[in-house]
Motif scaffolding. Sequence first.
Motif, PDB file in Angstrom:
ATOM      1  N   GLU A 281      16.150  33.546  -7.436  1.00 19.67           N
ATOM      2  CA  GLU A 281      14.946  32.712  -7.432  1.00 19.67           C
ATOM      3  C   GLU A 281      14.754  31.962  -8.748  1.00 19.67           C
ATOM      4  OE1 GLU A 281      12.848  31.959  -4.909  1.00 19.67           O
ATOM      5  OE2 GLU A 281      14.295  33.056  -3.680  1.00 19.67           O
ATOM      6  N   VAL A 282      15.111  32.573  -9.867  1.00 15.21           N
ATOM      7  CA  VAL A 282      14.866  31.936 -11.175  1.00 15.21           C
ATOM      8  C   VAL A 282      16.053  31.113 -11.664  1.00 15.21           C
ATOM      9  CG1 VAL A 282      13.157  33.673 -11.841  1.00 15.21           C
ATOM     10  CG2 VAL A 282      15.570  33.978 -12.511  1.00 15.21           C
ATOM     11  N   CYS A 283      17.137  31.099 -10.924  1.00 10.45           N
ATOM     12  CA  CYS A 283      18.313  30.326 -11.326  1.00 10.45           C
ATOM     13  C   CYS A 283      18.036  28.830 -11.148  1.00 10.45           C
ATOM     14  CB  CYS A 283      19.530  30.738 -10.506  1.00 10.45           C
ATOM     15  SG  CYS A 283      21.021  29.833 -10.947  1.00 10.45           S
ATOM     16  N   PRO A 284      18.207  28.020 -12.217  1.00  9.21           N
ATOM     17  CA  PRO A 284      17.851  26.601 -12.139  1.00  9.21           C
ATOM     18  C   PRO A 284      18.978  25.659 -11.706  1.00  9.21           C
ATOM     19  CG  PRO A 284      18.363  27.136 -14.396  1.00  9.21           C
ATOM     20  CD  PRO A 284      18.501  28.426 -13.598  1.00  9.21           C
ATOM     21  N   THR A 285      20.206  26.154 -11.551  1.00 10.06           N
ATOM     22  CA  THR A 285      21.315  25.230 -11.284  1.00 10.06           C
ATOM     23  C   THR A 285      21.294  24.722  -9.844  1.00 10.06           C
ATOM     24  OG1 THR A 285      22.850  27.039 -10.763  1.00 10.06           O
ATOM     25  CG2 THR A 285      22.783  26.271 -13.046  1.00 10.06           C
ATOM     26  N   ASN A 286      22.006  23.624  -9.607  1.00  9.97           N
ATOM     27  CA  ASN A 286      22.094  22.998  -8.292  1.00  9.97           C
ATOM     28  C   ASN A 286      23.561  22.748  -7.964  1.00  9.97           C
ATOM     29  OD1 ASN A 286      21.966  21.408  -5.995  1.00  9.97           O
ATOM     30  ND2 ASN A 286      21.079  19.647  -7.030  1.00  9.97           N
ATOM     31  N   PRO A 287      24.134  23.550  -7.048  1.00  6.40           N
ATOM     32  CA  PRO A 287      23.543  24.697  -6.385  1.00  6.40           C
ATOM     33  C   PRO A 287      23.392  25.863  -7.358  1.00  6.40           C
ATOM     34  CG  PRO A 287      25.844  24.500  -5.757  1.00  6.40           C
ATOM     35  CD  PRO A 287      25.521  23.312  -6.627  1.00  6.40           C
ATOM     36  N   LYS A 288      22.649  26.873  -6.920  1.00  2.00           N
ATOM     37  CA  LYS A 288      22.400  28.029  -7.783  1.00  2.00           C
ATOM     38  C   LYS A 288      23.705  28.737  -8.122  1.00  2.00           C
ATOM     39  CE  LYS A 288      17.686  28.812  -6.261  1.00  2.00           C
ATOM     40  NZ  LYS A 288      16.957  28.845  -7.513  1.00  2.00           N
ATOM     41  N   SER A 289      23.746  29.312  -9.321  1.00  3.41           N
ATOM     42  CA  SER A 289      24.945  30.042  -9.724  1.00  3.41           C
ATOM     43  C   SER A 289      24.908  31.494  -9.250  1.00  3.41           C
ATOM     44  CB  SER A 289      25.141  29.980 -11.237  1.00  3.41           C
ATOM     45  OG  SER A 289      24.073  30.587 -11.907  1.00  3.41           O
ATOM     46  N   LEU A 290      23.777  31.925  -8.736  1.00  2.00           N
ATOM     47  CA  LEU A 290      23.639  33.238  -8.112  1.00  2.00           C
ATOM     48  C   LEU A 290      23.064  33.028  -6.713  1.00  2.00           C
ATOM     49  CD1 LEU A 290      22.017  35.032 -11.116  1.00  2.00           C
ATOM     50  CD2 LEU A 290      24.014  35.938  -9.947  1.00  2.00           C
ATOM     51  N   LEU A 291      23.681  33.634  -5.729  1.00  5.77           N
ATOM     52  CA  LEU A 291      23.180  33.594  -4.356  1.00  5.77           C
ATOM     53  C   LEU A 291      23.275  34.987  -3.752  1.00  5.77           C
ATOM     54  CD1 LEU A 291      24.768  30.305  -2.936  1.00  5.77           C
ATOM     55  CD2 LEU A 291      22.379  30.693  -3.589  1.00  5.77           C
ATOM     56  N   MET A 292      22.414  35.251  -2.782  1.00  2.75           N
ATOM     57  CA  MET A 292      22.403  36.557  -2.130  1.00  2.75           C
ATOM     58  C   MET A 292      23.342  36.534  -0.919  1.00  2.75           C
ATOM     59  SD  MET A 292      20.407  38.230  -4.090  1.00  2.75           S
ATOM     60  CE  MET A 292      19.967  39.762  -3.288  1.00  2.75           C
ATOM     61  N   PHE A 293      24.120  37.601  -0.800  1.00  3.02           N
ATOM     62  CA  PHE A 293      25.042  37.774   0.324  1.00  3.02           C
ATOM     63  C   PHE A 293      24.901  39.192   0.854  1.00  3.02           C
ATOM     64  CE2 PHE A 293      26.902  34.177  -1.817  1.00  3.02           C
ATOM     65  CZ  PHE A 293      27.393  33.395  -0.785  1.00  3.02           C
ATOM     66  N   ASN A 294      25.382  39.410   2.061  1.00  2.00           N
ATOM     67  CA  ASN A 294      25.382  40.730   2.657  1.00  2.00           C
ATOM     68  C   ASN A 294      26.118  41.697   1.738  1.00  2.00           C
ATOM     69  OD1 ASN A 294      26.441  42.998   4.370  1.00  2.00           O
ATOM     70  ND2 ASN A 294      25.197  41.913   5.887  1.00  2.00           N
ATOM     71  N   GLU A 295      25.619  42.893   1.641  1.00  5.16           N
ATOM     72  CA  GLU A 295      26.206  43.907   0.762  1.00  5.16           C
ATOM     73  C   GLU A 295      27.686  44.150   1.055  1.00  5.16           C
ATOM     74  OE1 GLU A 295      26.823  46.784  -2.044  1.00  5.16           O
ATOM     75  OE2 GLU A 295      25.126  45.447  -1.894  1.00  5.16           O
ATOM     76  N   THR A 296      28.080  44.045   2.307  1.00 11.49           N
ATOM     77  CA  THR A 296      29.470  44.343   2.671  1.00 11.49           C
ATOM     78  C   THR A 296      30.425  43.175   2.436  1.00 11.49           C
ATOM     79  OG1 THR A 296      29.034  43.708   4.966  1.00 11.49           O
ATOM     80  CG2 THR A 296      28.760  46.047   4.398  1.00 11.49           C
ATOM     81  N   GLU A 297      29.877  41.998   2.137  1.00 13.66           N
ATOM     82  CA  GLU A 297      30.714  40.817   1.899  1.00 13.66           C
ATOM     83  C   GLU A 297      31.431  40.952   0.552  1.00 13.66           C
ATOM     84  OE1 GLU A 297      31.756  37.018   3.258  1.00 13.66           O
ATOM     85  OE2 GLU A 297      29.610  37.270   3.540  1.00 13.66           O
ATOM     86  N   LYS A 298      32.724  40.764   0.559  1.00 10.90           N
ATOM     87  CA  LYS A 298      33.479  40.793  -0.701  1.00 10.90           C
ATOM     88  C   LYS A 298      33.099  39.563  -1.522  1.00 10.90           C
ATOM     89  CE  LYS A 298      37.493  43.415   0.830  1.00 10.90           C
ATOM     90  NZ  LYS A 298      37.047  44.646   0.276  1.00 10.90           N
ATOM     91  N   ASN A 299      32.938  39.748  -2.822  1.00 18.26           N
ATOM     92  CA  ASN A 299      32.527  38.645  -3.694  1.00 18.26           C
ATOM     93  C   ASN A 299      33.490  37.465  -3.607  1.00 18.26           C
ATOM     94  OD1 ASN A 299      30.491  40.386  -4.397  1.00 18.26           O
ATOM     95  ND2 ASN A 299      30.869  40.293  -6.590  1.00 18.26           N
ATOM     96  N   GLU A 300      34.777  37.735  -3.508  1.00 20.97           N
ATOM     97  CA  GLU A 300      35.773  36.667  -3.431  1.00 20.97           C
ATOM     98  C   GLU A 300      35.552  35.796  -2.187  1.00 20.97           C
ATOM     99  OE1 GLU A 300      36.694  40.047  -3.602  1.00 20.97           O
ATOM    100  OE2 GLU A 300      36.784  39.970  -5.786  1.00 20.97           O
ATOM    101  N   ILE A 301      35.166  36.422  -1.086  1.00 19.18           N
ATOM    102  CA  ILE A 301      34.895  35.692   0.161  1.00 19.18           C
ATOM    103  C   ILE A 301      33.576  34.923   0.023  1.00 19.18           C
ATOM    104  CG2 ILE A 301      34.475  35.902   2.641  1.00 19.18           C
ATOM    105  CD1 ILE A 301      37.377  36.577   1.778  1.00 19.18           C
ATOM    106  N   ALA A 302      32.569  35.551  -0.554  1.00 21.14           N
ATOM    107  CA  ALA A 302      31.267  34.897  -0.747  1.00 21.14           C
ATOM    108  C   ALA A 302      31.423  33.618  -1.567  1.00 21.14           C
ATOM    109  CB  ALA A 302      30.286  35.852  -1.424  1.00 21.14           C
TER     110      ALA A 302
END
Length: 137
Positions: free
Chosen positions: A103-124
Amino acid sequence: MSKSIKDMGWDELVPGAALFSFDQTVDGMIAEVQPEDRTYAETNSKNAYVGDWRVIKPVWNTELCIDCQNCWLYCPDTAIISRDKEMKGVDYDHCKGCGICVEVCPTNPKSLLMFNETEKNEIALTKWPEKKEKGEK
Protein backbone atom coordinates in the motif's frame (compact mmCIF):
# COMPACT_ATOMS: atom_id res chain seq x y z
CA MET A 1 -1.16 -11.97 38.52
CA SER A 2 -1.17 -10.87 34.89
CA LYS A 3 -0.13 -13.21 32.11
CA SER A 4 2.78 -12.59 29.79
CA ILE A 5 1.69 -11.93 26.20
CA LYS A 6 3.46 -15.16 25.23
CA ASP A 7 1.19 -17.08 27.61
CA MET A 8 -2.01 -15.54 26.24
CA GLY A 9 -4.15 -17.06 23.55
CA TRP A 10 -5.19 -15.04 20.53
CA ASP A 11 -8.64 -14.55 22.08
CA GLU A 12 -7.26 -13.15 25.35
CA LEU A 13 -5.70 -9.98 23.95
CA VAL A 14 -7.50 -6.78 24.89
CA PRO A 15 -9.10 -5.09 21.84
CA GLY A 16 -7.25 -1.90 20.99
CA ALA A 17 -4.16 -2.88 22.98
CA ALA A 18 -0.91 -1.35 21.76
CA LEU A 19 1.54 -4.02 20.69
CA PHE A 20 4.94 -2.40 20.43
CA SER A 21 7.60 -3.70 18.09
CA PHE A 22 10.55 -2.72 20.25
CA ASP A 23 11.40 -2.48 23.92
CA GLN A 24 10.22 1.01 24.79
CA THR A 25 13.22 1.59 27.07
CA VAL A 26 15.59 1.96 24.09
CA ASP A 27 17.27 5.37 24.04
CA GLY A 28 17.61 7.25 20.76
CA MET A 29 16.26 6.44 17.34
CA ILE A 30 15.51 2.75 16.85
CA ALA A 31 15.91 3.29 13.10
CA GLU A 32 19.63 3.83 13.67
CA VAL A 33 20.04 0.37 15.23
CA GLN A 34 20.44 -2.67 12.95
CA PRO A 35 17.64 -5.25 13.37
CA GLU A 36 19.94 -7.89 14.87
CA ASP A 37 21.03 -5.39 17.55
CA ARG A 38 17.54 -4.25 18.56
CA THR A 39 15.74 -5.25 21.72
CA TYR A 40 12.39 -6.52 20.51
CA ALA A 41 9.27 -6.34 22.66
CA GLU A 42 7.70 -9.65 23.58
CA THR A 43 4.67 -8.58 21.52
CA ASN A 44 6.72 -8.45 18.29
CA SER A 45 6.49 -11.33 15.85
CA LYS A 46 10.31 -11.32 15.71
CA ASN A 47 10.15 -13.54 18.78
CA ALA A 48 7.87 -16.07 17.12
CA TYR A 49 7.63 -17.63 13.70
CA VAL A 50 4.44 -16.35 12.09
CA GLY A 51 5.03 -17.25 8.46
CA ASP A 52 2.51 -20.06 8.59
CA TRP A 53 -0.30 -17.57 9.33
CA ARG A 54 -0.05 -16.01 5.89
CA VAL A 55 -2.30 -16.79 2.96
CA ILE A 56 -0.83 -14.03 0.78
CA LYS A 57 2.70 -12.66 0.77
CA PRO A 58 4.54 -9.63 -0.60
CA VAL A 59 6.89 -10.30 -3.50
CA TRP A 60 9.61 -7.74 -4.19
CA ASN A 61 10.62 -6.71 -7.71
CA THR A 62 14.18 -5.39 -7.40
CA GLU A 63 14.07 -3.79 -10.85
CA LEU A 64 11.30 -1.37 -9.85
CA CYS A 65 12.40 -0.53 -6.30
CA ILE A 66 13.65 3.03 -5.68
CA ASP A 67 14.78 2.34 -2.08
CA CYS A 68 12.35 4.92 -0.68
CA GLN A 69 12.15 2.91 2.57
CA ASN A 70 8.38 3.37 2.90
CA CYS A 71 7.88 -0.39 3.19
CA TRP A 72 10.54 -0.65 5.90
CA LEU A 73 9.17 2.35 7.79
CA TYR A 74 5.54 1.18 7.82
CA CYS A 75 6.00 -2.59 8.27
CA PRO A 76 4.45 -3.37 11.68
CA ASP A 77 6.72 -6.36 12.29
CA THR A 78 10.07 -5.33 10.84
CA ALA A 79 9.76 -7.98 8.13
CA ILE A 80 11.35 -5.70 5.53
CA ILE A 81 15.11 -6.19 5.40
CA SER A 82 17.00 -2.97 4.76
CA ARG A 83 20.68 -2.07 5.11
CA ASP A 84 22.12 1.41 4.71
CA LYS A 85 18.82 2.69 3.27
CA GLU A 86 18.68 -0.05 0.63
CA MET A 87 15.92 -2.64 0.45
CA LYS A 88 17.37 -6.15 0.67
CA GLY A 89 14.27 -8.33 0.84
CA VAL A 90 11.40 -9.65 2.93
CA ASP A 91 11.82 -11.75 6.08
CA TYR A 92 9.12 -14.34 5.38
CA ASP A 93 9.58 -15.97 8.79
CA HIS A 94 8.10 -12.87 10.40
CA CYS A 95 5.90 -11.36 7.68
CA LYS A 96 2.18 -11.78 8.42
CA GLY A 97 1.05 -10.82 4.93
CA CYS A 98 -0.80 -7.66 5.97
CA GLY A 99 0.03 -5.85 2.69
CA ILE A 100 0.93 -2.51 4.25
CA CYS A 101 4.26 -2.54 2.39
CA VAL A 102 2.40 -2.79 -0.92
CA GLU A 103 0.00 0.00 0.00
CA VAL A 104 2.80 2.48 0.79
CA CYS A 105 4.96 1.62 -2.22
CA PRO A 106 5.04 4.68 -4.54
CA THR A 107 6.45 3.14 -7.74
CA ASN A 108 4.45 2.57 -10.94
CA PRO A 109 4.00 -0.32 -11.10
CA LYS A 110 4.61 -1.08 -7.43
CA SER A 111 7.85 -2.81 -6.55
CA LEU A 112 6.00 -4.94 -3.98
CA LEU A 113 2.82 -6.85 -4.82
CA MET A 114 0.82 -9.45 -2.93
CA PHE A 115 0.65 -13.00 -4.28
CA ASN A 116 -0.74 -16.28 -3.04
CA GLU A 117 1.47 -17.80 -0.36
CA THR A 118 2.06 -20.93 -2.45
CA GLU A 119 3.19 -18.99 -5.54
CA LYS A 120 6.94 -19.20 -6.10
CA ASN A 121 8.51 -15.74 -6.16
CA GLU A 122 10.20 -16.47 -9.50
CA ILE A 123 6.79 -17.20 -11.07
CA ALA A 124 5.17 -14.16 -9.42
CA LEU A 125 7.83 -11.91 -10.95
CA THR A 126 6.82 -13.06 -14.45
CA LYS A 127 3.25 -11.86 -13.75
CA TRP A 128 4.19 -8.26 -12.90
CA PRO A 129 1.93 -5.60 -14.44
CA GLU A 130 3.16 -3.05 -16.98
CA LYS A 131 3.54 0.63 -16.12
CA LYS A 132 0.26 2.54 -16.30
CA GLU A 133 0.21 5.93 -17.95
CA LYS A 134 -1.48 8.87 -16.19
CA GLY A 135 -5.25 8.58 -16.37
CA GLU A 136 -5.09 4.89 -17.35
CA LYS A 137 -6.97 2.42 -15.15
